[in-house]
Enzyme design. Structure first.
Site, mmCIF file in Angstrom:
data_model
loop_
_atom_site.group_PDB
_atom_site.id
_atom_site.type_symbol
_atom_site.label_atom_id
_atom_site.label_comp_id
_atom_site.label_asym_id
_atom_site.label_seq_id
_atom_site.Cartn_x
_atom_site.Cartn_y
_atom_site.Cartn_z
ATOM 1 N N HIS A 41 -31.542 112.285 -28.198
ATOM 2 C CA HIS A 41 -30.316 112.574 -27.373
ATOM 3 C C HIS A 41 -29.357 111.063 -27.304
ATOM 4 O O HIS A 41 -29.612 110.376 -26.542
ATOM 5 C CB HIS A 41 -30.197 113.382 -26.190
ATOM 6 C CG HIS A 41 -29.005 113.713 -25.593
ATOM 7 N ND1 HIS A 41 -29.069 114.763 -24.616
ATOM 8 C CD2 HIS A 41 -27.851 113.321 -26.005
ATOM 9 C CE1 HIS A 41 -27.737 114.911 -24.267
ATOM 10 N NE2 HIS A 41 -27.109 114.285 -25.200
ATOM 11 N N VAL A 72 -20.056 109.970 -32.339
ATOM 12 C CA VAL A 72 -21.023 108.973 -33.110
ATOM 13 C C VAL A 72 -22.322 108.802 -32.190
ATOM 14 O O VAL A 72 -22.014 108.695 -30.807
ATOM 15 C CB VAL A 72 -20.437 107.697 -33.435
ATOM 16 C CG1 VAL A 72 -21.540 106.754 -34.201
ATOM 17 C CG2 VAL A 72 -19.231 108.042 -34.492
ATOM 18 N N GLY A 73 -23.234 109.004 -32.903
ATOM 19 C CA GLY A 73 -24.625 108.922 -31.991
ATOM 20 C C GLY A 73 -25.148 107.645 -32.068
ATOM 21 O O GLY A 73 -24.649 106.545 -32.340
ATOM 22 N N THR A 88 -33.306 113.947 -36.795
ATOM 23 C CA THR A 88 -32.673 112.708 -37.366
ATOM 24 C C THR A 88 -33.970 112.224 -38.327
ATOM 25 O O THR A 88 -35.044 112.574 -38.059
ATOM 26 C CB THR A 88 -32.278 111.847 -36.311
ATOM 27 O OG1 THR A 88 -31.301 112.240 -35.677
ATOM 28 C CG2 THR A 88 -32.219 110.315 -36.851
HETATM 29 N N1 ASP Z 1 -30.025 110.703 -32.224
HETATM 30 C C1 ASP Z 1 -29.245 111.341 -33.000
HETATM 31 C C2 ASP Z 1 -27.840 111.437 -32.457
HETATM 32 O O1 ASP Z 1 -27.850 111.327 -31.302
HETATM 33 C C3 ASP Z 1 -29.982 112.855 -33.077
HETATM 34 C C4 ASP Z 1 -31.188 113.080 -33.617
HETATM 35 O O2 ASP Z 1 -32.192 112.162 -33.311
HETATM 36 O O3 ASP Z 1 -31.645 114.015 -33.798
HETATM 37 O O4 ASP Z 1 -26.865 111.450 -33.211
#
Ligand code: ASP
Length: 343
Positions: free
Chosen positions: A263, A239-240, A210
């Site tokens: 995560h 959705v993250g 990200t």
């Molecule tokens: N935080 C992001 C998600 O879980 C993934 C990432 O940080 O690479 O969608």
């Protein structure tokens, strides 16, 4: 006559106070970025790859800083910075986003203004070239905070945000990562007779990446922005944390601006970004102490891997992470600093 003189004085005083309040201070302008956290070690890096990452991170820092140097807002700076990383296939955002279990690229993004506490986000979008710009449009041109899927895309189109064919987001590297995880998934399922939880396979991918930016402008305003493709092999509609205000993205002039990576499921449940801001606001913690408390203690106890970038109103930056590495950097006084590994 006397009356008009009185009003003239009032007018001049108001103008003077207004000017004094908005007088820019270029000494504190600061920008910090991340390009994802995860299993990033010297052992799985080549000199060419490292050089490319460092160059792109520097370019992103310089791009945002140029906006701040010209008296631009922290919002403009974070958006411009994120564009550089969204347009690069090196990061899991925009071009180069990871693939879902169904072989698609579904992106999430959010932006927040620390001055007004306005925020905008989009989730599960598949045709928006720069999701961060769509998030900003939601913030500035709608009465809503979050829009998802088709609706977000319709809205983006209506407001002139650039759309592309979904194939634009394809990169071979990311597609291969999905294949590797799928193969592993198959083997695991074969081994335990099909009872294995998908969660393990999902985590094993560890393909974070990200992008995020936080900025402090010459007017003392903070802003935060995050953009992502999510996690490789994610299931339909997942959705993250990135587009969830308070989880992966948050900004408040009274505390700090935060962008997270890691995560997402854990970051949502730990309400990471808002928790950091709250520790500063209610407990008087420094940005460093607050960010470390959440990332190195709370998240570790929880089992959530990743990190954050956080910036306060005095230009203090904290970039803790509990994973092997995190692409990160900051720029102050025109000098960009970029780091990747723990040491
Ligand atoms: N935080 C992001 C998600 O879980 C993934 C990432 O940080 O690479 O969608």
């Amino acid at each position: 006559m006397k009356k008009s003189l009185y009003f003239l004085c009032l007018f001049l005083l108001a103008g003077f106070t207004g000017l004094a309040q908005t007088k820019p201070d270029y000494n504190k302008i600061t920008l910090a970025i991340h390009g994802g956290a995860g299993t990033i070690t010297r052992a799985n890096m080549t000199p060419e790859k490292e050089k490319a990452y460092r160059a792109k991170l520097e370019e992103a820092l310089k791009t945002g800083y140029a906006v701040l140097e010209k008296g631009g807002s922290s919002l403009d700076a974070v958006e411009a910075t994120i564009h550089v990383m969204e347009d690069s296939p090196l990061f899991n955002a925009g071009k180069g986003a990871v693939f879902t279990n169904e072989g698609k690229n579904e992106m999430d993004a959010a932006i927040m203004d620390g001055k007004t506490l306005n925020a905008g986000s989009v989730a599960s979008v598949t045709t928006i070239k720069n999701p961060i710009t769509a998030a900003r449009a939601v913030m500035e041109k709608s009465e809503h905070v979050m829009m998802i899927g088709d609706g977000a895309e319709k809205f983006a189109k209506l407001h002139g945000v650039e759309l592309v064919d979904p194939s634009y987001f394809y990169t071979e590297t990311r597609f291969n990562q999905l294949q590797q995880i799928r193969d592993k998934e198959k083997t695991q399922l074969d081994h335990d007779g099909g009872t294995s939880s998908n969660e393990n396979i999902f985590v094993e991918g560890k393909k974070f990446g990200t992008v995020g930016a936080v900025a402090l402008d010459a007017y003392g305003n903070l802003a935060a922005a995050t953009s992502t493709g999510g996690m490789t092999n994610k299931r339909y509609g997942r959705v993250g944390d990135a587009p969830i205000i308070g989880a992966g993205t948050y900004a408040d002039n009274n505390s700090c601006a935060v962008s997270a990576t890691g995560h997402g499921e854990y970051f949502i449940r730990a309400v990471v970004a808002h928790d950091i801001a709250s520790l500063m606001k209610y407990k008087g913690y420094s940005v460093k102490k607050a960010a470390e408390e959440v990332v190195l203690r709370k998240l570790v106890d929880f089992g959530g891997e990743g990190g954050v970038i956080a910036l306060d109103r005095n230009g203090n930056v904290a970039m803790p992470f509990n994973s092997a590495g995190m692409y990160r950097g900051y720029i102050k006084n025109g000098k960009p600093q970029v780091s990747i590994y723990k040491d």
